[in-house]
Design a protein around this motif. Structure first.
Motif, PDB file in Angstrom:
ATOM      1  N   TRP A 185      46.020  46.634  46.955  1.00 55.29           N
ATOM      2  CA  TRP A 185      45.140  45.622  47.534  1.00 55.29           C
ATOM      3  C   TRP A 185      44.415  44.955  46.373  1.00 55.29           C
ATOM      4  CZ3 TRP A 185      45.245  44.616  52.681  1.00 55.29           C
ATOM      5  CH2 TRP A 185      45.749  45.601  53.535  1.00 55.29           C
ATOM      6  N   PHE A 186      44.251  43.634  46.459  1.00 56.74           N
ATOM      7  CA  PHE A 186      43.667  42.896  45.335  1.00 56.74           C
ATOM      8  C   PHE A 186      42.642  41.878  45.836  1.00 56.74           C
ATOM      9  CE2 PHE A 186      43.505  39.157  42.632  1.00 56.74           C
ATOM     10  CZ  PHE A 186      43.259  39.716  41.389  1.00 56.74           C
ATOM     11  N   GLY A 187      41.522  41.822  45.145  1.00 58.27           N
ATOM     12  CA  GLY A 187      40.516  40.806  45.414  1.00 58.27           C
ATOM     13  C   GLY A 187      39.636  40.637  44.192  1.00 58.27           C
ATOM     14  N   LEU A 188      38.688  39.729  44.284  1.00 59.91           N
ATOM     15  CA  LEU A 188      37.694  39.548  43.231  1.00 59.91           C
ATOM     16  C   LEU A 188      36.441  40.319  43.616  1.00 59.91           C
ATOM     17  CD1 LEU A 188      38.354  35.776  42.608  1.00 59.91           C
ATOM     18  CD2 LEU A 188      38.890  37.648  41.050  1.00 59.91           C
ATOM     19  N   ALA A 189      35.804  40.953  42.632  1.00 57.45           N
ATOM     20  CA  ALA A 189      34.711  41.875  42.910  1.00 57.45           C
ATOM     21  C   ALA A 189      33.528  41.207  43.592  1.00 57.45           C
ATOM     22  CB  ALA A 189      34.260  42.549  41.608  1.00 57.45           C
TER      23      ALA A 189
ATOM     24  N   GLY B 107      33.686  39.017  45.874  1.00 58.97           N
ATOM     25  CA  GLY B 107      34.029  38.659  47.237  1.00 58.97           C
ATOM     26  C   GLY B 107      34.598  37.271  47.425  1.00 58.97           C
ATOM     27  N   ARG B 108      34.769  36.515  46.345  1.00 60.93           N
ATOM     28  CA  ARG B 108      35.341  35.167  46.453  1.00 60.93           C
ATOM     29  C   ARG B 108      36.719  35.234  47.098  1.00 60.93           C
ATOM     30  NH1 ARG B 108      39.156  31.938  43.900  1.00 60.93           N
ATOM     31  NH2 ARG B 108      38.559  29.895  43.060  1.00 60.93           N
ATOM     32  N   ASP B 109      36.969  34.356  48.073  1.00 60.64           N
ATOM     33  CA  ASP B 109      38.296  34.267  48.656  1.00 60.64           C
ATOM     34  C   ASP B 109      39.265  33.640  47.652  1.00 60.64           C
ATOM     35  OD1 ASP B 109      38.089  35.465  51.233  1.00 60.64           O
ATOM     36  OD2 ASP B 109      36.992  33.707  51.955  1.00 60.64           O
ATOM     37  N   HIS B 110      40.533  33.685  48.001  1.00 56.85           N
ATOM     38  CA  HIS B 110      41.555  33.257  47.054  1.00 56.85           C
ATOM     39  C   HIS B 110      41.974  31.808  47.264  1.00 56.85           C
ATOM     40  CE1 HIS B 110      42.067  37.174  45.236  1.00 56.85           C
ATOM     41  NE2 HIS B 110      41.953  37.684  46.449  1.00 56.85           N
ATOM     42  N   ASP B 111      42.422  31.206  46.183  1.00 55.83           N
ATOM     43  CA  ASP B 111      42.984  29.860  46.189  1.00 55.83           C
ATOM     44  C   ASP B 111      44.190  29.886  45.254  1.00 55.83           C
ATOM     45  OD1 ASP B 111      41.882  29.965  43.658  1.00 55.83           O
ATOM     46  OD2 ASP B 111      40.684  28.149  43.852  1.00 55.83           O
ATOM     47  N   PRO B 112      44.900  28.783  45.102  1.00 56.44           N
ATOM     48  CA  PRO B 112      46.090  28.813  44.243  1.00 56.44           C
ATOM     49  C   PRO B 112      45.820  29.276  42.814  1.00 56.44           C
ATOM     50  CG  PRO B 112      46.161  26.876  45.632  1.00 56.44           C
ATOM     51  CD  PRO B 112      44.811  27.506  45.861  1.00 56.44           C
ATOM     52  N   LEU B 113      44.667  28.931  42.246  1.00 57.87           N
ATOM     53  CA  LEU B 113      44.386  29.345  40.872  1.00 57.87           C
ATOM     54  C   LEU B 113      44.175  30.849  40.753  1.00 57.87           C
ATOM     55  CD1 LEU B 113      42.092  26.492  39.502  1.00 57.87           C
ATOM     56  CD2 LEU B 113      44.481  26.954  38.935  1.00 57.87           C
TER      57      LEU B 113
ATOM     58  N   GLY C 259      40.459  36.768  52.767  1.00 59.73           N
ATOM     59  CA  GLY C 259      40.656  38.205  52.840  1.00 59.73           C
ATOM     60  C   GLY C 259      41.424  38.738  51.649  1.00 59.73           C
ATOM     61  N   PRO C 260      41.551  40.059  51.554  1.00 60.23           N
ATOM     62  CA  PRO C 260      42.231  40.673  50.415  1.00 60.23           C
ATOM     63  C   PRO C 260      43.728  40.384  50.427  1.00 60.23           C
ATOM     64  CG  PRO C 260      41.729  42.336  52.061  1.00 60.23           C
ATOM     65  CD  PRO C 260      41.040  41.078  52.506  1.00 60.23           C
ATOM     66  N   LEU C 261      44.299  40.402  49.246  1.00 58.36           N
ATOM     67  CA  LEU C 261      45.734  40.212  49.074  1.00 58.36           C
ATOM     68  C   LEU C 261      46.419  41.564  48.920  1.00 58.36           C
ATOM     69  CD1 LEU C 261      45.569  37.392  46.369  1.00 58.36           C
ATOM     70  CD2 LEU C 261      45.955  37.069  48.833  1.00 58.36           C
ATOM     71  N   ARG C 262      47.714  41.580  49.208  1.00 61.41           N
ATOM     72  CA  ARG C 262      48.544  42.735  48.884  1.00 61.41           C
ATOM     73  C   ARG C 262      49.543  42.293  47.816  1.00 61.41           C
ATOM     74  NH1 ARG C 262      50.294  43.363  54.851  1.00 61.41           N
ATOM     75  NH2 ARG C 262      49.460  41.241  54.739  1.00 61.41           N
TER      76      ARG C 262
ATOM     77  N   TRP D 205      51.003  38.765  49.055  1.00 61.64           N
ATOM     78  CA  TRP D 205      50.917  38.500  50.486  1.00 61.64           C
ATOM     79  C   TRP D 205      49.461  38.389  50.901  1.00 61.64           C
ATOM     80  CZ3 TRP D 205      55.323  38.296  53.733  1.00 61.64           C
ATOM     81  CH2 TRP D 205      56.530  38.586  53.089  1.00 61.64           C
ATOM     82  N   ASP D 206      49.172  37.453  51.801  1.00 60.09           N
ATOM     83  CA  ASP D 206      47.773  37.277  52.230  1.00 60.09           C
ATOM     84  C   ASP D 206      47.499  38.030  53.520  1.00 60.09           C
ATOM     85  OD1 ASP D 206      48.822  35.722  54.286  1.00 60.09           O
ATOM     86  OD2 ASP D 206      47.842  33.862  53.660  1.00 60.09           O
ATOM     87  N   SER D 207      46.274  37.878  54.031  1.00 58.30           N
ATOM     88  CA  SER D 207      45.837  38.614  55.219  1.00 58.30           C
ATOM     89  C   SER D 207      46.534  38.143  56.487  1.00 58.30           C
ATOM     90  CB  SER D 207      44.321  38.497  55.374  1.00 58.30           C
ATOM     91  OG  SER D 207      43.935  37.135  55.507  1.00 58.30           O
TER      92      SER D 207
END
Length: 286
Positions: A194-198, A200-206, A244-247, A267-269
């Protein structure tokens, strides 16, 4: 989808987060940007390749008429260090749906001479303009619930200088790919997390450009240790990720001649394949 038990009380937002601040560039002239590479994204004092790719990706998004990276290929020429750097971009071609550009990141040696660290060629478009039709045999990786996975904070004290990037990430590894941490590598060359930014920022292409290169190397599960520097990395961004978090799943099928490949899927949520990558990396044998 599950959230981290240690999720921040106040979540950062896209455009106002540590990742955004640390990849922000100052435009000196058309196609020329200055940046101070942050020490917060280092592994054993070398700047992480995914963070660097996001920096160059942001510069190209500013240069090109399209905002979203569709495919971006980087050759890592020399190791980057925290501190001042210059990014130079060029427009190769522009079209109605795709534009292509190249970018290089430079730093300075002890004599003040420019040294090229990375060279990138990329095509950009608009992810929001893509059709919704999806025909695929790909399936999301099977990973235990987030609360049953393990992160750097669950292990022993890290080696000095090796864990700065870990403090910026929410990273929870599948226990079945953690044999290397217990001195019992599986030999399978697989890492899932599981991957995210500490913050809590959601993900975008960058941030997807960071995600493909932020997990421990598959070489660890092959029984190898030490730095595994990236030689070349190509990322395909397939769609804008849901909140949400990525896999992230990374596999290596072939190690030969001191080099291995790493194939990543993100993969996204919403169970969508949002990014894929392949990189060639060097390993130290013996």
């Amino acid at each position: 989808m599950p959230e981290s038990a240690s999720a921040p009380a106040v979540r950062a937002t896209i455009g106002d987060s540590e990742f955004d601040r640390d990849t922000a560039l100052t435009r000196r002239a058309p196609g020329v940007y200055d940046i101070d590479l942050s020490a917060g994204w280092t592994i054993i004092n070398a700047v992480n390749g995914g963070y660097l790719l996001a920096v160059l990706g942001r510069a190209l998004a500013d240069t090109l008429p399209h905002a979203d990276p569709f495919t971006i290929s980087a050759h890592y020429l020399t190791a980057s260090q925290p501190g001042p750097a210059v990014v130079r971009t060029d427009v190769v071609r522009t079209g109605r749906t795709l534009s292509t550009g190249q970018a290089s990141l430079f730093q300075y040696d002890d004599e003040g001479r420019e040294v090229e660290r990375i060279r990138v060629l990329a095509s950009y478009g608009s992810l929001d303009a893509l059709p919704d039709d999806v025909r695929t045999t790909a399936r999301p990786p099977v990973i235990p619930p987030l609360e049953h996975c393990f992160g750097p904070e669950d292990g022993p004290a890290p080696v000095s200088g090796s864990s700065a990037i870990a403090d910026r990430l929410m990273l929870k590894l599948d226990p079945s790919t953690l044999g290397w941490a217990l001195g019992k590598p599986s030999g399978k060359g697989e890492v899932r997390a599981w991957f995210g930014l500490a913050d809590g920022r959601d993900h975008d292409p960058l941030s997807l450009l960071l995600a493909v290169d932020a997990l421990p190397p598959t070489a660890f599960e092959l029984g190898l240790t030490g730095w595994v520097p990236t030689v070349e990395l190509t990322v395909h961004v397939r769609c804008r990720p849901a909140p949400g978090p990525l896999r992230v799943s990374i596999t290596t099928r072939n190690l030969a001649g001191g080099f291995l490949e790493e194939d990543a899927e993100v993969w996204d949520s919403a169970d969508r394949l949002v990014a894929q990558s392949r990189q060639l990396a060097r390993v130290r044998l013996g």
